[in-house]
Scaffold this motif. Structure first.
Motif, PDB file in Angstrom:
ATOM      1  N   GLU A  11      41.473 -97.806  22.833  1.00 39.69           N
ATOM      2  CA  GLU A  11      41.446 -96.648  23.713  1.00 39.69           C
ATOM      3  C   GLU A  11      40.599 -95.561  23.059  1.00 39.69           C
ATOM      4  O   GLU A  11      40.442 -95.518  21.834  1.00 39.69           O
ATOM      5  CB  GLU A  11      42.862 -96.123  23.987  1.00 39.69           C
ATOM      6  N   ASP A  39      41.212 -86.200  27.622  1.00 38.90           N
ATOM      7  CA  ASP A  39      40.692 -87.215  28.536  1.00 38.90           C
ATOM      8  C   ASP A  39      40.754 -88.572  27.840  1.00 38.90           C
ATOM      9  O   ASP A  39      40.016 -88.824  26.882  1.00 38.90           O
ATOM     10  CB  ASP A  39      39.248 -86.865  28.912  1.00 38.90           C
ATOM     11  N   TYR A  40      41.677 -89.427  28.296  1.00 38.75           N
ATOM     12  CA  TYR A  40      41.811 -90.781  27.757  1.00 38.75           C
ATOM     13  C   TYR A  40      41.005 -91.765  28.595  1.00 38.75           C
ATOM     14  O   TYR A  40      41.007 -91.691  29.818  1.00 38.75           O
ATOM     15  CB  TYR A  40      43.269 -91.239  27.783  1.00 38.75           C
ATOM     16  N   LYS A  41      40.377 -92.693  27.916  1.00 38.73           N
ATOM     17  CA  LYS A  41      39.729 -93.828  28.572  1.00 38.73           C
ATOM     18  C   LYS A  41      40.342 -95.104  28.006  1.00 38.73           C
ATOM     19  O   LYS A  41      40.521 -95.236  26.808  1.00 38.73           O
ATOM     20  CB  LYS A  41      38.221 -93.805  28.348  1.00 38.73           C
ATOM     21  N   ASP A  42      40.675 -96.030  28.896  1.00 41.49           N
ATOM     22  CA  ASP A  42      41.301 -97.297  28.502  1.00 41.49           C
ATOM     23  C   ASP A  42      42.579 -97.058  27.700  1.00 41.49           C
ATOM     24  O   ASP A  42      42.839 -97.746  26.706  1.00 41.49           O
ATOM     25  CB  ASP A  42      40.329 -98.157  27.681  1.00 41.49           C
ATOM     26  N   ASN A  63      45.470-102.016  29.148  1.00 43.11           N
ATOM     27  CA  ASN A  63      44.674-100.793  29.183  1.00 43.11           C
ATOM     28  C   ASN A  63      44.699-100.207  30.585  1.00 43.11           C
ATOM     29  O   ASN A  63      44.159-100.807  31.526  1.00 43.11           O
ATOM     30  CB  ASN A  63      43.227-101.067  28.782  1.00 43.11           C
ATOM     31  N   ALA A  65      43.255 -97.560  33.191  1.00 42.47           N
ATOM     32  CA  ALA A  65      41.849 -97.163  33.273  1.00 42.47           C
ATOM     33  C   ALA A  65      41.597 -95.816  32.613  1.00 42.47           C
ATOM     34  O   ALA A  65      40.655 -95.636  31.855  1.00 42.47           O
ATOM     35  CB  ALA A  65      41.399 -97.135  34.727  1.00 42.47           C
ATOM     36  N   SER A  66      42.471 -94.839  32.885  1.00 42.72           N
ATOM     37  CA  SER A  66      42.225 -93.503  32.344  1.00 42.72           C
ATOM     38  C   SER A  66      43.490 -92.662  32.467  1.00 42.72           C
ATOM     39  O   SER A  66      44.434 -93.024  33.175  1.00 42.72           O
ATOM     40  CB  SER A  66      41.077 -92.813  33.105  1.00 42.72           C
ATOM     41  N   LYS A  68      44.480 -88.187  32.166  1.00 47.49           N
ATOM     42  CA  LYS A  68      44.053 -86.825  31.859  1.00 47.49           C
ATOM     43  C   LYS A  68      45.284 -85.953  31.658  1.00 47.49           C
ATOM     44  O   LYS A  68      46.208 -85.975  32.477  1.00 47.49           O
ATOM     45  CB  LYS A  68      43.165 -86.272  32.978  1.00 47.49           C
TER      46      LYS A  68
END
Length: 252
Positions: A11, A39-42, A63, A65-66, A68
C-alpha cells in the motif's frame, strides 16, 4: 489454503498536514490547530470469510482500491488563575474508502463479488474530544492536587465484516455491503475520571504521593473490543466499569 494463496500488494500513502501553534495572554493560553489529509492507494484490509474444506473461516488480506482520511485537530492549554491548568482537545475526522471490491464464497463456496466501499473504516470515530483540569493547593509540607477529565469518543467500527446472516447472491451479481456487522461497532463513550492526591517530601531526595481516584464515574458501559467470525461465533470484551481506589507512590 485460501489466505496462503491469495496475493496482495503493497500500500502507498501520501499524507499532508498544515497547522498553527500559538500562545496568547502572556503565555497563559496556548492554542494549536491543524488540518490533515491522507490519501491511501491499494490500502491493505483484512476480512474474515468462510472457505471450502476443513479450515472453515480464514482471515484474508486484500487491497482496497483507495481510502481518503481528512480532518482537523485542535488542542489548548490555559492557566486562567494561579495553580489552575485546563487542557482540552478536539478532533473531527472523515474517513472513507474509495472502491473496495472483494470476492467471497457463497453458500456453495463459489466466489462472488462483494463491494465494501460504503462500510466504515475501522478505529475511525468521527468526533473525539476531551477537557480536563488540575488544581494545585500548596500546603506547608506538600501540595494537594485535584484532577478531573471528561473524554468523548464517537462510535466506530472495529472490523471489516458483513452480516453473515445475509446470504450472498449466487448469480454473480455484486453484493453491496451497506455497513459492517453491528456486533463489531463500539458505541459512543463519555468517560469522566477524577482524583484527589497529596504529594510531599518523604525521604531525602524523594517524594511520596497518596490519593484517591475514580475512573468512569458515570459507569459508562459498552464494548472495548469486538470480533466476529462469519456466522460461526463472535466475542466482545467490555470497557472497565466504574472503578475507585487508593494509590500510594514514591519517586526516588
Amino acid at each position: 489454503p485460501l489466505s496462503a494463496t491469495t496475493p496482495f500488494g503493497p500500500e502507498a500513502v501520501d499524507s499532508y498536514e498544515a497547522g498553527l501553534k500559538s500562545s496568547w495572554l502572556d503565555r497563559r493560553l496556548q492554542l494549536n490547530i491543524a488540518g490533515f489529509y491522507t490519501d491511501y492507494k491499494d490500502i491493505q484490509q483484512s476480512t474474515t470469510i468462510p472457505t471450502a474444506g476443513g479450515t472453515g473461516n480464514e482471515t484474508i488480506v486484500t487491497n482496497a482500491a483507495s481510502a481518503k482520511i481528512k480532518g482537523i485537530e485542535l488542542d489548548f492549554t490555559a492557566v486562567p488563575v494561579e495553580n489552575l491548568t485546563i487542557r482540552g482537545s478536539f478532533s473531527l475526522t472523515d474517513a472513507k474508502f474509495g472502491d473496495f471490491l472483494a470476492r467471497e464464497p457463497d453458500a456453495n463456496f463459489v466466489l462472488q463479488p462483494v463491494d465494501y466501499s460504503d462500510v466504515g473504516m475501522i478505529y475511525a470515530p468521527k468526533v473525539t474530544g476531551s477537557v480536563g483540569f488540575e488544581y494545585t493547593v500548596p500546603v506547608g509540607f506538600g501540595d494537594w492536587h485535584l484532577n478531573g477529565t471528561y473524554r468523548h469518543i464517537g462510535e466506530y467500527d472495529q472490523q471489516i465484516a458483513r452480516d453473515a446472516a445475509i446470504a450472498l447472491p449466487t448469480d454473480g451479481s455484486t453484493f453491496v455491503v451497506g455497513n459492517n456487522d453491528a456486533r463489531v461497532r463500539s458505541n459512543a463513550q463519555n468517560l469522566i475520571d477524577a482524583s484527589l492526591s497529596l504529594s510531599f517530601e518523604a525521604l531525602q531526595d524523594s517524594k511520596a504521593r497518596v490519593g484517591v481516584y475514580v475512573r468512569n464515574l458515570t459507569d459508562n458501559r459498552g464494548p472495548a473490543s469486538s470480533f466476529t467470525v462469519g456466522g460461526l461465533w463472535s466475542f466482545s470484551t467490555t470497557r472497565e466499569p466504574r472503578t475507585y481506589g487508593v494509590q500510594v507512590g514514591f519517586d526516588f
